[in-house]
Design a protein around this motif. Structure first.
Motif, mmCIF file in Angstrom:
data_model
loop_
_atom_site.group_PDB
_atom_site.id
_atom_site.type_symbol
_atom_site.label_atom_id
_atom_site.label_comp_id
_atom_site.label_asym_id
_atom_site.label_seq_id
_atom_site.Cartn_x
_atom_site.Cartn_y
_atom_site.Cartn_z
ATOM 1 N N GLN A 159 14.941 -1.296 -6.633
ATOM 2 C CA GLN A 159 15.974 -1.774 -7.560
ATOM 3 C C GLN A 159 15.467 -3.115 -8.059
ATOM 4 N N GLY A 160 14.841 -3.122 -9.216
ATOM 5 C CA GLY A 160 14.172 -4.342 -9.698
ATOM 6 C C GLY A 160 13.092 -4.717 -8.703
ATOM 7 N N ASN A 161 13.183 -5.964 -8.191
ATOM 8 C CA ASN A 161 12.180 -6.415 -7.222
ATOM 9 C C ASN A 161 12.639 -6.238 -5.778
ATOM 10 N N SER A 162 13.660 -5.408 -5.565
ATOM 11 C CA SER A 162 14.123 -5.156 -4.189
ATOM 12 C C SER A 162 13.708 -3.758 -3.764
ATOM 13 N N VAL A 163 13.272 -3.622 -2.508
ATOM 14 C CA VAL A 163 13.019 -2.291 -1.953
ATOM 15 C C VAL A 163 14.221 -1.942 -1.096
ATOM 16 N N VAL A 164 14.770 -0.755 -1.340
ATOM 17 C CA VAL A 164 15.882 -0.256 -0.527
ATOM 18 C C VAL A 164 15.284 0.854 0.322
ATOM 19 N N ILE A 165 15.429 0.744 1.649
ATOM 20 C CA ILE A 165 14.740 1.720 2.504
ATOM 21 C C ILE A 165 15.658 2.174 3.626
ATOM 22 N N ASN A 166 15.630 3.465 3.881
ATOM 23 C CA ASN A 166 16.436 3.995 4.969
ATOM 24 C C ASN A 166 15.573 4.879 5.854
ATOM 25 N N MET A 208 2.471 0.785 1.836
ATOM 26 C CA MET A 208 3.279 0.756 3.058
ATOM 27 C C MET A 208 4.571 1.560 2.858
ATOM 28 N N VAL A 209 5.178 1.418 1.680
ATOM 29 C CA VAL A 209 6.383 2.208 1.387
ATOM 30 C C VAL A 209 6.015 3.695 1.432
ATOM 31 N N ASP A 210 4.870 4.028 0.865
ATOM 32 C CA ASP A 210 4.369 5.415 0.873
ATOM 33 C C ASP A 210 4.231 5.967 2.291
ATOM 34 N N ILE A 211 3.688 5.144 3.182
ATOM 35 C CA ILE A 211 3.517 5.586 4.580
ATOM 36 C C ILE A 211 4.888 5.875 5.184
ATOM 37 N N LEU A 212 5.847 4.973 4.942
ATOM 38 C CA LEU A 212 7.182 5.180 5.518
ATOM 39 C C LEU A 212 7.814 6.440 4.949
ATOM 40 N N VAL A 213 7.632 6.669 3.651
ATOM 41 C CA VAL A 213 8.204 7.871 3.026
ATOM 42 C C VAL A 213 7.535 9.117 3.622
ATOM 43 N N SER A 214 6.222 9.034 3.873
ATOM 44 C CA SER A 214 5.535 10.201 4.448
ATOM 45 C C SER A 214 6.022 10.471 5.866
ATOM 46 N N ASP A 238 -4.953 9.948 6.776
ATOM 47 C CA ASP A 238 -5.338 9.567 5.415
ATOM 48 C C ASP A 238 -4.537 8.367 4.939
ATOM 49 N N LYS A 239 -3.354 8.140 5.495
ATOM 50 C CA LYS A 239 -2.528 7.012 5.061
ATOM 51 C C LYS A 239 -2.984 5.719 5.727
ATOM 52 N N VAL A 240 -3.157 5.792 7.040
ATOM 53 C CA VAL A 240 -3.412 4.591 7.797
ATOM 54 C C VAL A 240 -4.695 3.873 7.387
ATOM 55 N N GLY A 241 -5.716 4.672 7.035
ATOM 56 C CA GLY A 241 -6.981 4.075 6.635
ATOM 57 C C GLY A 241 -6.794 3.159 5.433
ATOM 58 N N LYS A 242 -5.777 3.456 4.623
ATOM 59 C CA LYS A 242 -5.579 2.750 3.367
ATOM 60 C C LYS A 242 -5.136 1.310 3.576
ATOM 61 N N ILE A 243 -4.384 1.082 4.606
ATOM 62 C CA ILE A 243 -3.774 -0.234 4.724
ATOM 63 C C ILE A 243 -3.646 -0.623 6.194
ATOM 64 N N ARG A 244 -4.200 -1.774 6.527
ATOM 65 C CA ARG A 244 -4.226 -2.219 7.909
ATOM 66 C C ARG A 244 -2.829 -2.481 8.474
ATOM 67 N N ALA A 245 -1.909 -2.865 7.579
ATOM 68 C CA ALA A 245 -0.585 -3.267 8.055
ATOM 69 C C ALA A 245 0.151 -2.119 8.733
ATOM 70 N N SER A 246 -0.353 -0.878 8.590
ATOM 71 C CA SER A 246 0.324 0.235 9.244
ATOM 72 C C SER A 246 0.303 0.070 10.761
ATOM 73 N N VAL A 247 -0.583 -0.801 11.274
ATOM 74 C CA VAL A 247 -0.599 -1.074 12.711
ATOM 75 C C VAL A 247 0.743 -1.675 13.155
ATOM 76 N N PHE A 248 1.460 -2.310 12.219
ATOM 77 C CA PHE A 248 2.793 -2.869 12.518
ATOM 78 C C PHE A 248 3.783 -1.791 12.915
#
Ligand code: EPZ
Length: 415
Positions: free
Chosen positions: A66-73, A52-58, A84-94
């Motif tokens: 940062q350790g167990n925290s995701v920092v996202i902008n 999911m992080v990968d999809i957002l970065v793409s 090719d991204k969406v097929g990987k993970i259903r949550a991309s529908v969010f």
């Protein structure tokens, strides 16, 4: 990748529970609603979250761990989600709701069905239409228009659709009322996150939620809630293998239905504010008949784990799956090959508990929870079992093998 498990070892010690991936995924999607930085603490680096992080970065987001925290902008994003991204993970529908609300446009490949069922998204799309989207569906789903408030009745309290619509309605200055919302703890956590970002939300954690959104939402630091399905996996693993385990860092109020079912089934089953203590020295009893249901009912994600544990219970158990049509079949056949006395009839499985399962060297995970269920069944089986396709398990469990090894299981990973 496969797990090799030499069963028959008791589990003794502590099994810590991390943040819920089903809480982190919508929280990541929620970061799309603001130009500010969002920090999500207590994230396990399971593959669904990494994808999911990968999809957002793409799409143009900046992110770091940062350790167990995701920092996202998500200051600058693109509304086209590559196939090719969406097929990987259903949550991309969010991402449909947040991207539509922010840009008035989103175009994404349809997430397909998966091993547990057909998984349509009509409730998401009907709701987005009510909130102003002109939706076209062919090879891709496209939503265009200007978000506005409205009354939306969900024909079923879908977790994902509730989350999608909550996010969409929060980035709009009008009032939306969502009726028949899902009330799962992960939905409540998202509602609280949206409030911290500036939305006004009434009826948090209830089926009728009123949202007065904002034109702009701001950044936030949030903490994912503990993973109730992972907690239940450790509990059921102890029932399968026997032992004396403290499941820590969980919130037993999030699985009170399970606690009521298990409290008289084994030698000790005690809940604390953030832990469960479970002891199994003698054969456990059957829970009796169970039907999966939306929260606060018995969670469908726990169903395959329950079935695995009931194969060696004293007594008969019938389990009915009400949410995902394919969730009973694949595992039941495999459990049968391990000596379970189990019969599937449509969406209902009947189990006559046997004293012991035998190992099998050809088990195969076909989905996330089904795969975890085979692992826990193998922990209680005499001899060496192999669970193939373990990558399904990594979608939602972070280093399951290490957590199990720590409490005495004989488990290893082979490529
Ligand atoms: C969430 O999926 C979870 N996933 C699932 O976890 C979980 O099994 C499920 O909720 C039920 O609790 C995430 O949170 C990422 P739904 P979701 O929409 O949102 C039907 C796991 O193992 N439906 O509540 O996709 C649907 O077919 C997973 O971690 C429609 O008909 O589930 C199902 O029968 C797998 N149309 C029922 O509703 C729609 O538009 C519940 O699905 C949407 C759903």
């Amino acid at each position: 990748m496969k797990f090799r498990i030499n069963g028959g070892k008791s589990l003794i010690g502590e099994m810590p529970v991390g943040g819920a991936k089903n809480c982190v995924l919508p929280m990541l999607a929620c970061s799309v609603l603001t130009e500010d930085t969002v920090i999500i603490e207590n994230c396990e680096k399971v593959s669904d979250v990494l994808d999911m992080v990968d999809i957002l970065v793409s799409l143009g987001a900046e992110s770091e761990w940062q350790g167990n925290s995701v920092v996202i902008n998500c200051r600058h994003l693109d509304g086209d989600i590559a196939c090719d991204k969406v097929g990987k993970i259903r949550a991309s529908v969010f991402l449909l709701g947040p991207l539509f609300a922010r840009y008035g446009y989103v175009n994404a490949c349809l997430p397909g069905g998966c091993a547990i069922g057909s998984r349509p998204i009509d409730i998401h799309l009907d709701g987005l239409r009510r909130l102003g989207a002109e939706v076209t569906v062919d090879d891709t789903v496209c939503c265009r228009g200007q978000v506005h408030g409205n009354d939306v009745y969900l024909r079923f309290p879908s977790v994902g659709a509730t989350e999608n619509l909550l996010m969409c309605a929060s980035l709009c200055e009008e009032t939306t009322v969502l009726y028949n919302c899902a009330c799962e703890p992960e939905v409540t956590a998202l509602e609280k996150m949206l409030v911290s970002m500036g939305a006004e939300i009434y009826g948090i954690g209830t089926p009728v939620v009123t949202i007065r959104g904002r034109k702009k939402l701001h950044g936030v630091r949030v903490r994912a809630i503990p993973d109730r399905i992972v907690a239940s996996t450790y509990i059921f693993a102890t029932l399968c293998a026997g032992g004396d385990v403290w499941v820590t860092g969980c919130n037993p109020r999030h699985f009170s239905r399970l606690n009521r079912m298990l409290k008289d089934c084994t030698d000790t089953y005690r809940t604390y504010s953030d832990a469960v203590h479970i002891v199994k020295k003698h054969r456990h009893k059957s829970t009796g008949n169970v039907i999966t249901a939306v929260y606060p009912g018995f969670a469908t994600d726990m169903q395959p784990l329950l079935v695995a544990a009931m194969c060696t219970a004293d007594g008969k158990t019938a389990v009915t799956e009400k949410l995902f049509e394919n969730r009973l079949k694949a595992n039941s056949l495999q459990l049968k090959s391990m000596g379970a006395d189990i019969t599937v009839n449509g969406n209902r499985v009947t189990i006559n508990g046997v004293a012991k399962l035998k190992a099998s060297d050809n088990l195969c995970a076909t989905d996330l929870r089904g795969g975890a269920a085979l692992v826990i069944a193998a922990l209680g089986a005499e001899g060496e079992s192999t669970v193939n396709n373990a990558h399904h398990i990594e979608r939602g469990y972070f280093r399951l093998q290490d957590i199990l090894k720590n409490v005495g299981a004989d488990i290893s990973v082979c490529e």
